[in-house]
Write a protein that holds these residues in place. Structure first.
Motif, mmCIF file in Angstrom:
data_model
loop_
_atom_site.group_PDB
_atom_site.id
_atom_site.type_symbol
_atom_site.label_atom_id
_atom_site.label_comp_id
_atom_site.label_asym_id
_atom_site.label_seq_id
_atom_site.Cartn_x
_atom_site.Cartn_y
_atom_site.Cartn_z
ATOM 1 N N ASN A 484 -9.168 -11.908 -49.513
ATOM 2 C CA ASN A 484 -10.054 -12.471 -48.143
ATOM 3 C C ASN A 484 -10.806 -11.469 -47.822
ATOM 4 O O ASN A 484 -10.945 -12.308 -46.771
ATOM 5 C CB ASN A 484 -8.346 -12.507 -47.467
ATOM 6 N N ASP A 485 -11.281 -10.408 -48.307
ATOM 7 C CA ASP A 485 -12.551 -9.590 -48.056
ATOM 8 C C ASP A 485 -12.879 -8.665 -49.023
ATOM 9 O O ASP A 485 -12.171 -8.495 -50.129
ATOM 10 C CB ASP A 485 -11.594 -8.547 -47.080
ATOM 11 N N ILE A 486 -14.336 -8.559 -48.862
ATOM 12 C CA ILE A 486 -14.905 -8.381 -49.576
ATOM 13 C C ILE A 486 -14.523 -6.711 -50.165
ATOM 14 O O ILE A 486 -15.064 -6.688 -51.220
ATOM 15 C CB ILE A 486 -16.373 -7.946 -48.951
ATOM 16 N N SER A 487 -13.789 -6.191 -49.551
ATOM 17 C CA SER A 487 -13.255 -4.470 -50.251
ATOM 18 C C SER A 487 -12.624 -4.553 -51.304
ATOM 19 O O SER A 487 -12.207 -3.795 -52.317
ATOM 20 C CB SER A 487 -12.295 -4.417 -48.805
ATOM 21 N N TYR A 488 -11.772 -5.634 -51.968
ATOM 22 C CA TYR A 488 -11.460 -5.664 -53.339
ATOM 23 C C TYR A 488 -12.546 -5.674 -54.033
ATOM 24 O O TYR A 488 -12.255 -5.092 -55.526
ATOM 25 C CB TYR A 488 -10.569 -7.641 -53.629
ATOM 26 N N VAL A 489 -13.993 -5.730 -53.959
ATOM 27 C CA VAL A 489 -14.551 -5.095 -55.394
ATOM 28 C C VAL A 489 -14.406 -3.981 -55.431
ATOM 29 O O VAL A 489 -14.917 -3.381 -56.312
ATOM 30 C CB VAL A 489 -16.071 -5.276 -54.809
ATOM 31 N N TYR A 490 -14.427 -2.801 -54.404
ATOM 32 C CA TYR A 490 -13.356 -1.173 -54.689
ATOM 33 C C TYR A 490 -12.214 -0.659 -54.420
ATOM 34 O O TYR A 490 -12.090 0.111 -53.666
ATOM 35 C CB TYR A 490 -14.701 -0.474 -53.750
ATOM 36 N N SER A 491 -11.359 -1.653 -54.736
ATOM 37 C CA SER A 491 -9.787 -1.757 -53.749
ATOM 38 C C SER A 491 -9.912 -0.866 -53.005
ATOM 39 O O SER A 491 -8.400 -0.058 -52.920
ATOM 40 C CB SER A 491 -9.705 -1.180 -55.553
ATOM 41 N N GLY A 492 -10.301 -1.152 -51.614
ATOM 42 C CA GLY A 492 -10.568 -1.006 -50.237
ATOM 43 C C GLY A 492 -11.522 -0.754 -49.525
ATOM 44 O O GLY A 492 -11.626 -0.547 -48.692
ATOM 45 N N TYR A 493 -12.294 -0.500 -50.263
ATOM 46 C CA TYR A 493 -13.728 0.268 -49.731
ATOM 47 C C TYR A 493 -14.935 -1.160 -49.363
ATOM 48 O O TYR A 493 -15.289 -1.759 -50.492
ATOM 49 C CB TYR A 493 -14.638 1.515 -50.438
ATOM 50 N N ALA A 494 -14.482 -1.391 -48.365
ATOM 51 C CA ALA A 494 -16.226 -2.640 -48.112
ATOM 52 C C ALA A 494 -17.445 -1.684 -48.437
ATOM 53 O O ALA A 494 -18.019 -1.397 -47.280
ATOM 54 C CB ALA A 494 -15.637 -3.430 -46.845
ATOM 55 N N PRO A 495 -18.721 -2.482 -49.406
ATOM 56 C CA PRO A 495 -19.248 -1.940 -49.346
ATOM 57 C C PRO A 495 -20.759 -2.322 -48.092
ATOM 58 O O PRO A 495 -20.476 -3.180 -47.704
ATOM 59 C CB PRO A 495 -20.593 -2.917 -51.053
ATOM 60 N N LEU A 496 -20.827 -0.469 -47.299
ATOM 61 C CA LEU A 496 -21.652 -0.932 -46.731
ATOM 62 C C LEU A 496 -23.089 -2.138 -46.197
ATOM 63 O O LEU A 496 -22.972 -2.703 -44.875
ATOM 64 C CB LEU A 496 -22.433 0.411 -45.699
ATOM 65 N N SER A 497 -23.606 -1.907 -47.537
ATOM 66 C CA SER A 497 -24.290 -2.609 -46.877
ATOM 67 C C SER A 497 -24.162 -4.097 -47.251
ATOM 68 O O SER A 497 -24.731 -5.078 -46.238
ATOM 69 C CB SER A 497 -25.863 -2.731 -48.429
ATOM 70 N N VAL A 498 -23.038 -4.923 -48.141
ATOM 71 C CA VAL A 498 -22.643 -6.221 -48.250
ATOM 72 C C VAL A 498 -21.820 -6.639 -46.427
ATOM 73 O O VAL A 498 -22.511 -7.917 -45.690
ATOM 74 C CB VAL A 498 -21.772 -6.239 -48.710
ATOM 75 N N ARG A 499 -21.309 -5.406 -45.951
ATOM 76 C CA ARG A 499 -20.608 -5.732 -44.624
ATOM 77 C C ARG A 499 -21.954 -5.955 -43.641
ATOM 78 O O ARG A 499 -21.852 -6.586 -42.435
ATOM 79 C CB ARG A 499 -20.066 -4.091 -44.411
ATOM 80 N N LEU A 500 -23.104 -5.615 -43.360
ATOM 81 C CA LEU A 500 -24.197 -5.997 -42.380
ATOM 82 C C LEU A 500 -24.472 -6.984 -42.865
ATOM 83 O O LEU A 500 -24.693 -7.551 -41.558
ATOM 84 C CB LEU A 500 -25.005 -4.354 -43.203
ATOM 85 N N ALA A 501 -24.409 -7.441 -44.049
ATOM 86 C CA ALA A 501 -25.307 -8.517 -44.320
ATOM 87 C C ALA A 501 -23.902 -10.110 -43.656
ATOM 88 O O ALA A 501 -24.343 -10.667 -43.135
ATOM 89 C CB ALA A 501 -25.378 -9.332 -45.914
ATOM 90 N N GLN A 502 -22.961 -9.866 -44.324
ATOM 91 C CA GLN A 502 -21.952 -9.611 -43.603
ATOM 92 C C GLN A 502 -21.802 -10.446 -41.484
ATOM 93 O O GLN A 502 -21.763 -11.060 -41.167
ATOM 94 C CB GLN A 502 -20.088 -9.831 -43.725
ATOM 95 N N LEU A 503 -22.034 -9.003 -41.334
ATOM 96 C CA LEU A 503 -22.137 -9.003 -39.457
ATOM 97 C C LEU A 503 -23.393 -9.997 -39.368
ATOM 98 O O LEU A 503 -23.700 -10.261 -37.895
ATOM 99 C CB LEU A 503 -21.700 -7.679 -39.197
ATOM 100 N N LEU A 504 -24.485 -9.157 -40.240
ATOM 101 C CA LEU A 504 -25.548 -10.707 -39.269
ATOM 102 C C LEU A 504 -25.783 -11.977 -39.069
ATOM 103 O O LEU A 504 -26.036 -12.529 -38.471
ATOM 104 C CB LEU A 504 -27.039 -10.162 -40.270
#
Length: 601
Positions: A484-504
């Motif tokens: 339910n969140d992008i952090s699944y791609v690193y099993s816990g860590y949400a890629p900072l770059s993609v978080r910036l895109a999501q928040l934009l």
């Protein structure tokens, strides 16, 4: 090359077609039979634009790899060099031309095609060597953005990050701006540009300047993209250093994907014959193409690896049930229908067999103790545990002389997660690395420092915890099976770059102004005026389309995270990804490594 080139409403086929057209026009200028001499690095990217059949249609009879010495025998009228504008390649071409037998009859004509730009420096060099006049056509082929998949474009410029951050060479940024202008010529002007980082600012400035200098470039195409987001890789140095945990990410981490192809150990792919034991196992690596034209791969590529097994076993049941149907086909009509479905079913069965074998290969590695220990340390760093002192696991790995790149990835990750290391911790690591792996790596360490991957904590302040909390970069309760969140791609860590895109996309960057200031480089917004009549009136429920351009490289895990956001029910935004290069932590660190050659005496 049958990738489905359509991500929702964006169809990238036009870009590939434009590339083919340009290639045809050049080949037609060189009348008669042809041989192409390839700069080896270009063959992969070219393969994604044009198949050999297109070259054959235009009288290309032979293909050779560029190497010093005499050119191979070929009874053709034209020899065409396809090369990047690099001086070391000009030396090889000079050698080829000078060794050409001028007494032969009929004489062969030489041509040179620079990819992606002609270079005055290279032409001057050829002139000084006395061979420039031998080339009848000297042209450029602007292979800027290559479609890798329906939602993915790459420039495949392997040294872009190093050039931008270590050598202050902005050539790749100019190519990126040029590529974006080509994209806008085909898909309409992008009305909104957002960016973060020095390189992003440069690219946006170049685009605005190019538009001013070529007023004719204003086109009347209805814009396909609503927003362009330009992101510098050094805004998020953390993500590529961590081990990707998606299926495609792990294939790339372990085997390396080159221009959509991967080479795998052949043992797992040998056809099993009864009673033959293990004799005659194939020795050639198994080469497979990976893109979303393959149904099964499209379904599993972006899943967390732990969620892939259940999909494969479900697929196996469906396929064997489909083959069982043949026993129930009684009438001629039923038999005919079964036979018509057979090719599709056989393709599905072979695809399943391949991916089951790949998954087994990966599982052997991910279940190893070493993989687990390495991942544990990475996750401790990313969640903020013990980032400020010398790490025992890293020390043990150095003592056991584990691969240097593994050590560098971990030390850099620790440095980034601590906004730099204390001077004595940094000095300790450097001393250990140089003593164990050799003094010649001092240049590599210097490069990593220059790029900001390895540094001493100057201000005494660690901003990472603030950034981590504000951007929710670490999620404790991650759902790998049904994320339910992008952090699944690193099993816990949400890629900072993609978080910036999501928040934009929502609620907008104003909500994170403070954190944006802590990250390197300026953030900005530009508007491009659209001609009257082209402003979008969005239909109810219609998604916005954002092009995210990573300057300095992107990982498959980040691509998976953006695809996840595109597929979210209430997301409202569809993403297309562009980059200077597809990277993983290993290839990225490798591009910054420097080999000190021993003196030749």
């Amino acid at each position: 090359m049958a990738a489905h080139l359509s991500s929702g409403r964006v169809n990238l086929t036009a870009l590939r077609e434009a590339g083919r057209r340009e290639l045809r026009e050049f080949l037609d200028k060189c009348a008669g039979s042809k041989a192409i001499v390839w700069d080896e690095y270009l063959t992969g990217p070219f393969g994604l634009i044009a198949q050999y059949s297109l070259l054959k249609e235009h009288e290309v009879e032979k293909m050779f790899t560029l190497k010093p010495g005499r050119l191979p025998q070929a009874d053709v009228k034209n020899i065409i060099f396809f090369v990047r504008p690099k001086l070391e390649l000009m030396d090889i071409i000079t050698d080829n031309v000078l060794r050409e037998d001028r007494g032969r009859s009929p004489q062969r004509d030489f041509h040179i095609l620079f990819v992606p730009r002609r270079s005055l420096l290279c032409e001057q060099w050829l002139k000084e060597q006395g061979v420039l006049g031998s080339f009848i056509h000297r042209e450029q082929y602007s292979l800027d953005l290559i479609p890798f998949d329906g939602d993915l474009l790459s420039m495949e410029s392997e040294s872009a990050f190093k050039e931008c951050y270590l050598e202050s060479d902005q050539t790749s940024l100019y190519h990126a701006a040029k590529g974006l202008m080509t994209l806008q010529a085909l898909y309409g002007t992008i009305p909104q540009i957002f960016g973060k980082g020095e390189c992003a600012r440069h690219v946006a400035n170049m685009m605005i300047r190019m538009k001013r200098e070529f007023p004719g470039s204003q086109n009347s195409i209805f814009p396909v993209f609503d927003t362009l987001l330009l992101l510098d890789r050094n805004v998020d140095l953390l993500t590529p250093l961590a081990t990707q945990l998606t299926y495609e990410g792990l294939i790339d981490e372990i085997y390396g994907i080159q221009n959509t192809y991967v080479k795998l150990p052949p043992e797992k792919f040998a056809p099993k014959k009864q009673g033959e034991g293990g004799k005659d196992l194939p020795t050639e690596p198994k080469k497979l193409q990976l893109n979303s034209a393959e149904e099964l791969y499209a379904e599993i590529r972006d899943k967390n690896f732990n969620a892939v097994g259940s999909v494969l076993s479900k697929k196996a049941k469906i396929i064997s049930a489909a083959f069982e149907e043949r026993h129930h086909a009684k009438t001629v009509g039923e038999i005919k229908q079964f036979v018509s479905q057979l090719p599709h079913m056989q393709a599905a069965r072979s695809s399943l067999a391949n991916h089951t074998s790949i998954a087994e290969l990966i599982k052997d590695i991910t279940t190893s103790e070493d993989f687990f220990d390495n991942l544990t340390v990475e996750q401790e760093f990313m969640s903020g545990i013990d980032t400020d002192k010398v790490n025992n696991y890293i020390e043990d790995c150095i003592a056991q002389k584990h691969p240097l790149i593994k050590i560098l990835r971990l030390v850099c990750l620790q440095s980034v997660c601590n906004s730099g290391l204390k001077q004595k911790v940094l000095d300790h690591y450097k001393k250990e690395i140089i003593q164990t792996y050799g003094y010649e790596h001092i240049l590599t360490l210097n490069n990593l420092e220059k790029a900001g991957l390895l540094k001493s904590q100057t201000s005494g302040r660690n901003n990472y915890p603030t950034i981590r909390k504000t951007l929710r970069l670490w999620m404790d309760d991650v759902n790998e099976q049904n994320p339910n969140d992008i952090s699944y791609v690193y099993s816990g860590y949400a890629p900072l770059s993609v978080r910036l895109a999501q928040l934009l996309a929502r609620p907008g960057w104003r909500s994170i102004e403070e954190v944006l200031k802590m990250l390197p480089g300026p953030h900005f917004e530009e508007r491009q005026q659209l001609p009257t009549g082209l402003q979008k009136k969005r239909q109810h429920g219609e998604n916005r389309v954002t092009l995210v351009f990573f300057l300095g490289g992107v990982t498959y895990a980040e691509i998976a995270a953006l695809r996840f956001l595109s597929q979210m029910e209430d997301g409202g935004t569809e993403y297309v990804i562009a980059t200077t290069k597809l990277i993983n932590g290993t290839s990225w660190i490798k591009s910054l490594m420097e080999k000190l050659e021993p003196a030749p005496f």
